[in-house]
Design a protein around this motif. Structure first.
Motif, PDB file in Angstrom:
ATOM      1  N   LYS A 100       0.817  -1.170   0.020  1.00  0.00           N
ATOM      2  CA  LYS A 100      -0.056  -0.068   0.053  1.00  0.00           C
ATOM      3  C   LYS A 100       0.906   1.261   0.104  1.00  0.00           C
ATOM      4  CE  LYS A 100      -4.595  -1.367   1.776  1.00  0.00           C
ATOM      5  NZ  LYS A 100      -4.312  -2.745   1.679  1.00  0.00           N
ATOM      6  N   MET A 101       1.865   1.081   0.775  1.00  0.00           N
ATOM      7  CA  MET A 101       2.997   2.449   0.751  1.00  0.00           C
ATOM      8  C   MET A 101       3.439   2.523  -0.616  1.00  0.00           C
ATOM      9  SD  MET A 101       3.523   3.992   3.684  1.00  0.00           S
ATOM     10  CE  MET A 101       5.361   4.354   3.827  1.00  0.00           C
ATOM     11  N   GLN A 102       3.898   1.683  -1.480  1.00  0.00           N
ATOM     12  CA  GLN A 102       4.408   1.483  -2.842  1.00  0.00           C
ATOM     13  C   GLN A 102       3.084   2.311  -3.561  1.00  0.00           C
ATOM     14  OE1 GLN A 102       5.870  -2.107  -4.027  1.00  0.00           O
ATOM     15  NE2 GLN A 102       7.146  -2.298  -1.982  1.00  0.00           N
ATOM     16  N   GLN A 103       2.058   1.685  -3.491  1.00  0.00           N
ATOM     17  CA  GLN A 103       0.806   2.093  -4.340  1.00  0.00           C
ATOM     18  C   GLN A 103       0.741   3.708  -4.020  1.00  0.00           C
ATOM     19  OE1 GLN A 103      -2.564  -0.047  -3.495  1.00  0.00           O
ATOM     20  NE2 GLN A 103      -1.701  -2.101  -4.399  1.00  0.00           N
ATOM     21  N   TYR A 104       0.789   4.030  -2.696  1.00  0.00           N
ATOM     22  CA  TYR A 104       0.541   5.494  -2.499  1.00  0.00           C
ATOM     23  C   TYR A 104       1.574   6.246  -2.811  1.00  0.00           C
ATOM     24  CZ  TYR A 104       0.747   9.589   0.714  1.00  0.00           C
ATOM     25  OH  TYR A 104       0.603  10.814   1.147  1.00  0.00           O
ATOM     26  N   LEU A 105       2.920   5.723  -2.979  1.00  0.00           N
ATOM     27  CA  LEU A 105       3.868   6.968  -3.205  1.00  0.00           C
ATOM     28  C   LEU A 105       3.583   6.849  -5.006  1.00  0.00           C
ATOM     29  CD1 LEU A 105       6.181   8.613  -3.099  1.00  0.00           C
ATOM     30  CD2 LEU A 105       7.635   6.596  -2.937  1.00  0.00           C
ATOM     31  N   GLN A 106       3.427   5.863  -5.636  1.00  0.00           N
ATOM     32  CA  GLN A 106       3.057   6.024  -7.051  1.00  0.00           C
ATOM     33  C   GLN A 106       2.285   6.806  -7.472  1.00  0.00           C
ATOM     34  OE1 GLN A 106       4.901   4.294  -9.489  1.00  0.00           O
ATOM     35  NE2 GLN A 106       3.774   5.895 -10.856  1.00  0.00           N
ATOM     36  N   GLU A 110       2.106  10.464  -9.799  1.00  0.00           N
ATOM     37  CA  GLU A 110       1.172  10.781 -10.812  1.00  0.00           C
ATOM     38  C   GLU A 110       0.421  11.929 -10.436  1.00  0.00           C
ATOM     39  OE1 GLU A 110      -1.535   7.330 -11.081  1.00  0.00           O
ATOM     40  OE2 GLU A 110      -0.021   5.789 -11.714  1.00  0.00           O
ATOM     41  N   THR A 111      -0.216  12.346  -9.049  1.00  0.00           N
ATOM     42  CA  THR A 111      -0.792  13.449  -8.830  1.00  0.00           C
ATOM     43  C   THR A 111      -0.168  14.669  -9.315  1.00  0.00           C
ATOM     44  OG1 THR A 111      -1.714  12.212  -6.983  1.00  0.00           O
ATOM     45  CG2 THR A 111      -2.034  14.767  -6.850  1.00  0.00           C
ATOM     46  N   TYR A 112       1.141  14.805  -8.980  1.00  0.00           N
ATOM     47  CA  TYR A 112       2.140  16.005  -9.027  1.00  0.00           C
ATOM     48  C   TYR A 112       2.494  16.113 -10.550  1.00  0.00           C
ATOM     49  CZ  TYR A 112       2.036  17.334  -4.215  1.00  0.00           C
ATOM     50  OH  TYR A 112       1.604  17.699  -3.089  1.00  0.00           O
ATOM     51  N   THR A 119      -7.493  18.427 -15.032  1.00  0.00           N
ATOM     52  CA  THR A 119      -8.213  17.321 -15.535  1.00  0.00           C
ATOM     53  C   THR A 119      -8.859  16.385 -14.644  1.00  0.00           C
ATOM     54  OG1 THR A 119      -6.442  15.721 -15.833  1.00  0.00           O
ATOM     55  CG2 THR A 119      -6.859  17.562 -17.777  1.00  0.00           C
ATOM     56  N   PRO A 120      -9.863  15.612 -15.065  1.00  0.00           N
ATOM     57  CA  PRO A 120     -10.481  14.552 -14.155  1.00  0.00           C
ATOM     58  C   PRO A 120      -9.545  13.758 -13.507  1.00  0.00           C
ATOM     59  CG  PRO A 120     -12.162  14.927 -15.848  1.00  0.00           C
ATOM     60  CD  PRO A 120     -10.742  15.606 -16.233  1.00  0.00           C
ATOM     61  N   ALA A 121      -8.540  13.292 -14.405  1.00  0.00           N
ATOM     62  CA  ALA A 121      -7.391  12.312 -14.083  1.00  0.00           C
ATOM     63  C   ALA A 121      -6.494  12.766 -12.851  1.00  0.00           C
ATOM     64  CB  ALA A 121      -6.512  11.966 -15.137  1.00  0.00           C
ATOM     65  N   ALA A 122      -6.333  14.245 -12.865  1.00  0.00           N
ATOM     66  CA  ALA A 122      -5.508  14.749 -11.765  1.00  0.00           C
ATOM     67  C   ALA A 122      -6.278  14.577 -10.606  1.00  0.00           C
ATOM     68  CB  ALA A 122      -5.249  16.270 -11.969  1.00  0.00           C
ATOM     69  N   LEU A 123      -7.721  15.009 -10.665  1.00  0.00           N
ATOM     70  CA  LEU A 123      -8.485  15.037  -9.280  1.00  0.00           C
ATOM     71  C   LEU A 123      -8.612  13.636  -8.957  1.00  0.00           C
ATOM     72  CD1 LEU A 123     -10.221  16.345  -7.376  1.00  0.00           C
ATOM     73  CD2 LEU A 123     -11.943  16.101  -9.052  1.00  0.00           C
ATOM     74  N   ASN A 124      -8.704  12.563  -9.649  1.00  0.00           N
ATOM     75  CA  ASN A 124      -8.867  11.138  -9.256  1.00  0.00           C
ATOM     76  C   ASN A 124      -7.737  10.731  -8.705  1.00  0.00           C
ATOM     77  OD1 ASN A 124     -10.303   8.630  -9.482  1.00  0.00           O
ATOM     78  ND2 ASN A 124      -8.567   8.266 -10.981  1.00  0.00           N
ATOM     79  N   ALA A 125      -6.464  10.970  -9.147  1.00  0.00           N
ATOM     80  CA  ALA A 125      -5.310  10.564  -8.744  1.00  0.00           C
ATOM     81  C   ALA A 125      -5.193  11.071  -7.165  1.00  0.00           C
ATOM     82  CB  ALA A 125      -4.030  11.260  -9.490  1.00  0.00           C
ATOM     83  N   TYR A 126      -5.435  12.305  -7.030  1.00  0.00           N
ATOM     84  CA  TYR A 126      -5.405  13.207  -5.508  1.00  0.00           C
ATOM     85  C   TYR A 126      -6.357  12.111  -4.770  1.00  0.00           C
ATOM     86  CZ  TYR A 126      -5.983  16.171  -1.725  1.00  0.00           C
ATOM     87  OH  TYR A 126      -5.940  16.933  -0.434  1.00  0.00           O
ATOM     88  N   GLN A 127      -7.726  11.907  -5.182  1.00  0.00           N
ATOM     89  CA  GLN A 127      -8.702  11.355  -4.308  1.00  0.00           C
ATOM     90  C   GLN A 127      -8.060   9.999  -3.876  1.00  0.00           C
ATOM     91  OE1 GLN A 127     -12.085  11.969  -6.767  1.00  0.00           O
ATOM     92  NE2 GLN A 127     -12.541  13.821  -5.544  1.00  0.00           N
ATOM     93  N   VAL A 247      11.200   9.100  -7.073  1.00  0.00           N
ATOM     94  CA  VAL A 247      10.902   7.951  -7.841  1.00  0.00           C
ATOM     95  C   VAL A 247      12.181   7.075  -7.652  1.00  0.00           C
ATOM     96  CG1 VAL A 247      11.770   7.192 -10.253  1.00  0.00           C
ATOM     97  CG2 VAL A 247      10.423   9.355 -10.064  1.00  0.00           C
ATOM     98  N   GLU A 248      13.183   7.464  -6.774  1.00  0.00           N
ATOM     99  CA  GLU A 248      14.132   6.698  -6.428  1.00  0.00           C
ATOM    100  C   GLU A 248      13.854   6.008  -5.064  1.00  0.00           C
ATOM    101  OE1 GLU A 248      17.829   9.292  -5.913  1.00  0.00           O
ATOM    102  OE2 GLU A 248      18.343   9.018  -7.983  1.00  0.00           O
TER     103      GLU A 248
END
Length: 267
Positions: A100-106, A110-112, A119-127, A247-248
């Motif tokens: 979950k931590m790896q998914q969270y950082l990924q 994507e959010t930034y 776009t909706p994709a940006a809002l979706n990534a943040y949510q 990323v690192e």
């Protein structure tokens, strides 16, 4: 978010053309009124005001740009520390939390990367990142409570708090820009200065176009750079290179586990 009417390319094109037109209009007005070049003191006051406004705007934009870069480093350190603290939890619950931590950082990356696209994709990534925050917090704190060790609970909760708090700080930093009135004032004062410059050319038979174009281009480029620094995800001057830290950190999580991540942030 950068308002549409502050698009740096449109802003710069309109400013550049307007500067040239203002010089031309000022020159024609000066010729028709048979002006002697105007008051040098008054012109100098306006030019000085423009220079002062440019200096403060550039300084503020550069300071906010560096602050945003520093916040990326802080988030990388916070995520690395929180990931390391998972080692304190029962081994049976570490695997799910690490994923979950790896998914969270990924998702954070994507959010930034999408910030400024509106776009909706940006809002979706943040949510999705907010939802994962809640899941990680609930699972990690419950696992820490099951150890019966208050020190572990304190260490884990503080690390997660720091990791989550920095997201709010970074979001606030992306929205931290000077009031729109500052942009309007900078725009208008540039045109007024160009008008006065043209008005003061009455001793010329013709407009020295080379100097006018150089003046307009220099002023436009300066303001363009200020705008670029204010929105470092949209233009040429970007903070994307600083994202390499995140990323690192993610790569360290995926390849070598928490020891690699902790070692990286301890250098």
């Amino acid at each position: 978010m950068n308002p549409p009417f502050l698009n740096p390319w449109v802003y710069s094109a309109v400013l550049f053309i307007g500067l040239i037109l203002c010089v031309f209009i000022g020159f024609k007005i000066g010729k028709r009124s048979r002006a002697d070049g105007g008051s040098g003191a008054l012109n100098g006051a306006v030019f000085g005001l423009l220079g002062l406004l440019l200096a403060f705007s550039f300084s503020g934009a550069a300071e906010r740009f560096e602050h945003r870069r520093d916040l990326i480093t802080e988030e990388a350190n916070a995520v690395g520390t929180a990931y390391l603290r998972l080692e304190l939890l029962p081994a049976t619950q570490q695997v799910a939390l690490r994923k979950k931590m790896q998914q969270y950082l990924q998702i954070r990356l994507e959010t930034y990367q999408r910030i400024g696209t509106n776009t909706p994709a940006a809002l979706n990534a943040y949510q999705r990142s907010v939802q994962l925050q809640q899941q990680i917090w609930t699972e990690a704190t419950l696992a820490a409570q099951h150890t019966g060790n208050t020190a572990i609970l304190s260490l884990v909760s503080r690390a997660l708090n720091a990791m989550f708090d920095i997201t709010t700080t970074r979001l606030a930093a992306t929205r931290n820009h000077p009031p729109i009135v500052i942009d309007i004032l900078l725009f208008a004062l540039s045109w007024i200065s160009a008008l006065l410059a043209g008005y003061g050319m009455t001793d010329h038979k013709r407009i020295p176009w080379l100097q006018v174009i150089i003046f307009s281009a220099a002023l436009t480029i300066t303001i363009f750079v200020i705008r670029d620094l204010e929105y470092p995800r949209l233009g040429f001057i970007r903070v994307d290179s600083a994202d390499r830290l995140l990323v690192e950190t993610l790569q360290g999580m995926q390849t070598s586990g928490p020891k690699r991540v902790a070692g990286y942030h301890g250098d």
